[in-house]
Design a protein around this motif. Structure first.
Motif, PDB file in Angstrom:
ATOM      1  N   GLU A  16       0.823  -1.208   0.000  1.00 20.00           N
ATOM      2  CA  GLU A  16       0.000   0.000   0.000  1.00 20.00           C
ATOM      3  C   GLU A  16       0.858   1.259   0.000  1.00 20.00           C
ATOM      4  O   GLU A  16       0.550   2.226  -0.694  1.00 20.00           O
ATOM      5  N   TYR A  17       1.941   1.264   0.777  1.00 22.01           N
ATOM      6  CA  TYR A  17       2.866   2.399   0.764  1.00 22.01           C
ATOM      7  C   TYR A  17       3.425   2.610  -0.639  1.00 22.01           C
ATOM      8  O   TYR A  17       3.496   3.739  -1.126  1.00 22.01           O
ATOM      9  N   ASN A  18       3.831   1.515  -1.294  1.00 24.06           N
ATOM     10  CA  ASN A  18       4.391   1.626  -2.637  1.00 24.06           C
ATOM     11  C   ASN A  18       3.362   2.158  -3.629  1.00 24.06           C
ATOM     12  O   ASN A  18       3.691   3.002  -4.474  1.00 24.06           O
ATOM     13  N   ILE A  19       2.148   1.667  -3.552  1.00 24.13           N
ATOM     14  CA  ILE A  19       1.084   2.152  -4.440  1.00 24.13           C
ATOM     15  C   ILE A  19       0.875   3.647  -4.230  1.00 24.13           C
ATOM     16  O   ILE A  19       0.801   4.423  -5.175  1.00 24.13           O
ATOM     17  N   PHE A  20       0.792   4.063  -2.964  1.00 19.69           N
ATOM     18  CA  PHE A  20       0.571   5.476  -2.655  1.00 19.69           C
ATOM     19  C   PHE A  20       1.752   6.322  -3.125  1.00 19.69           C
ATOM     20  O   PHE A  20       1.554   7.359  -3.782  1.00 19.69           O
ATOM     21  N   ASN A  21       2.963   5.883  -2.804  1.00 21.77           N
ATOM     22  CA  ASN A  21       4.159   6.640  -3.217  1.00 21.77           C
ATOM     23  C   ASN A  21       4.231   6.785  -4.730  1.00 21.77           C
ATOM     24  O   ASN A  21       4.504   7.867  -5.244  1.00 21.77           O
ATOM     25  N   ASP A  22       3.982   5.694  -5.446  1.00 16.97           N
ATOM     26  CA  ASP A  22       4.012   5.745  -6.910  1.00 16.97           C
ATOM     27  C   ASP A  22       2.948   6.696  -7.442  1.00 16.97           C
ATOM     28  O   ASP A  22       3.197   7.463  -8.375  1.00 16.97           O
ATOM     29  N   TYR A  23       1.761   6.654  -6.857  1.00 18.48           N
ATOM     30  CA  TYR A  23       0.681   7.524  -7.316  1.00 18.48           C
ATOM     31  C   TYR A  23       1.022   8.998  -7.061  1.00 18.48           C
ATOM     32  O   TYR A  23       0.858   9.832  -7.948  1.00 18.48           O
ATOM     33  N   VAL A  24       1.501   9.292  -5.861  1.00 17.51           N
ATOM     34  CA  VAL A  24       1.856  10.673  -5.507  1.00 17.51           C
ATOM     35  C   VAL A  24       2.937  11.189  -6.460  1.00 17.51           C
ATOM     36  O   VAL A  24       2.833  12.304  -6.976  1.00 17.51           O
ATOM     37  N   ARG A  25       3.956  10.357  -6.709  1.00 17.73           N
ATOM     38  CA  ARG A  25       5.019  10.750  -7.640  1.00 17.73           C
ATOM     39  C   ARG A  25       4.479  10.976  -9.049  1.00 17.73           C
ATOM     40  O   ARG A  25       4.891  11.900  -9.736  1.00 17.73           O
ATOM     41  N   SER A  26       3.537  10.118  -9.476  1.00 15.46           N
ATOM     42  CA  SER A  26       2.986  10.254 -10.834  1.00 15.46           C
ATOM     43  C   SER A  26       2.220  11.564 -10.997  1.00 15.46           C
ATOM     44  O   SER A  26       2.060  12.050 -12.105  1.00 15.46           O
ATOM     45  N   LYS A  27       1.762  12.123  -9.891  1.00 20.28           N
ATOM     46  CA  LYS A  27       1.044  13.402  -9.912  1.00 20.28           C
ATOM     47  C   LYS A  27       1.993  14.589  -9.748  1.00 20.28           C
ATOM     48  O   LYS A  27       1.554  15.736  -9.692  1.00 20.28           O
ATOM     49  N   GLY A  28       3.289  14.298  -9.637  1.00 18.04           N
ATOM     50  CA  GLY A  28       4.277  15.368  -9.482  1.00 18.04           C
ATOM     51  C   GLY A  28       4.283  15.964  -8.092  1.00 18.04           C
ATOM     52  O   GLY A  28       4.770  17.077  -7.889  1.00 18.04           O
TER      53      GLY A  28
END
Length: 154
Positions: A16-28
């Motif tokens: 879940e942390y990885n999913i959230f981190n990846d999503y946040v990064r994808s949004k800049g």
């Protein structure tokens, strides 16, 4: 190999942390300490939370967290697929874990607002049969049953 519940939960948290981190990064966006603390509070609380409840829990860990940051983080959690928003008939909005959790329906007390998650294969089969009978393709559904819980009836 047998995995303990604690080890399994830790692995799920990591996903879940990885999913959230990846999503946040994808949004800049950057993954701030406040967002991390809110995410932590959400993931460790296995109940249907209001934004205010999550705010109070996260604020205990990090007093600098503001309510607006909690709302923005909940939006990111929804968009990333980690949580679902439940808008109840009484106007309350609650948030529940979505990732790694099976679909379930809810019994909702109209007196105290408690929610009971129900996972019933028979209900699911009945819904599928009903849709099939009418030539209907189900994309998603939610079942909310409103009434009075055992505690409030006493």
């Amino acid at each position: 190999m047998i995995i303990s519940f604690t080890a399994w939960r830790d692995m799920a948290f990591e996903e879940e942390y990885n999913i959230f981190n990846d999503y946040v990064r994808s949004k800049g966006l950057r993954h701030s300490g406040q967002r991390r603390d809110i995410l932590n509070a959400f993931l460790k609380t296995e109940k249907h939370l209001t934004a205010d409840e999550l705010y109070r829990i996260a604020k205990k860990k990090n007093p600098s967290i503001g309510a607006a940051t909690v709302y923005r983080t909940l939006k990111l959690l929804r968009e990333s697929g980690l949580c679902r928003e439940l808008r109840l008939d009484d106007g309350t909005t609650r948030y529940e874990h979505l990732y790694g959790h099976k679909h379930h329906d809810h019994l909702i007390c109209t007196s105290c607002g408690s929610l009971i998650g129900i996972l019933d294969p028979e209900i699911e089969k009945s819904q599928e049969k009903l849709a099939e009978k009418h030539g209907f393709h189900i994309k998603s559904h939610k079942l909310e049953i409103y009434g009075t819980c055992r505690k409030c009836r006493k």
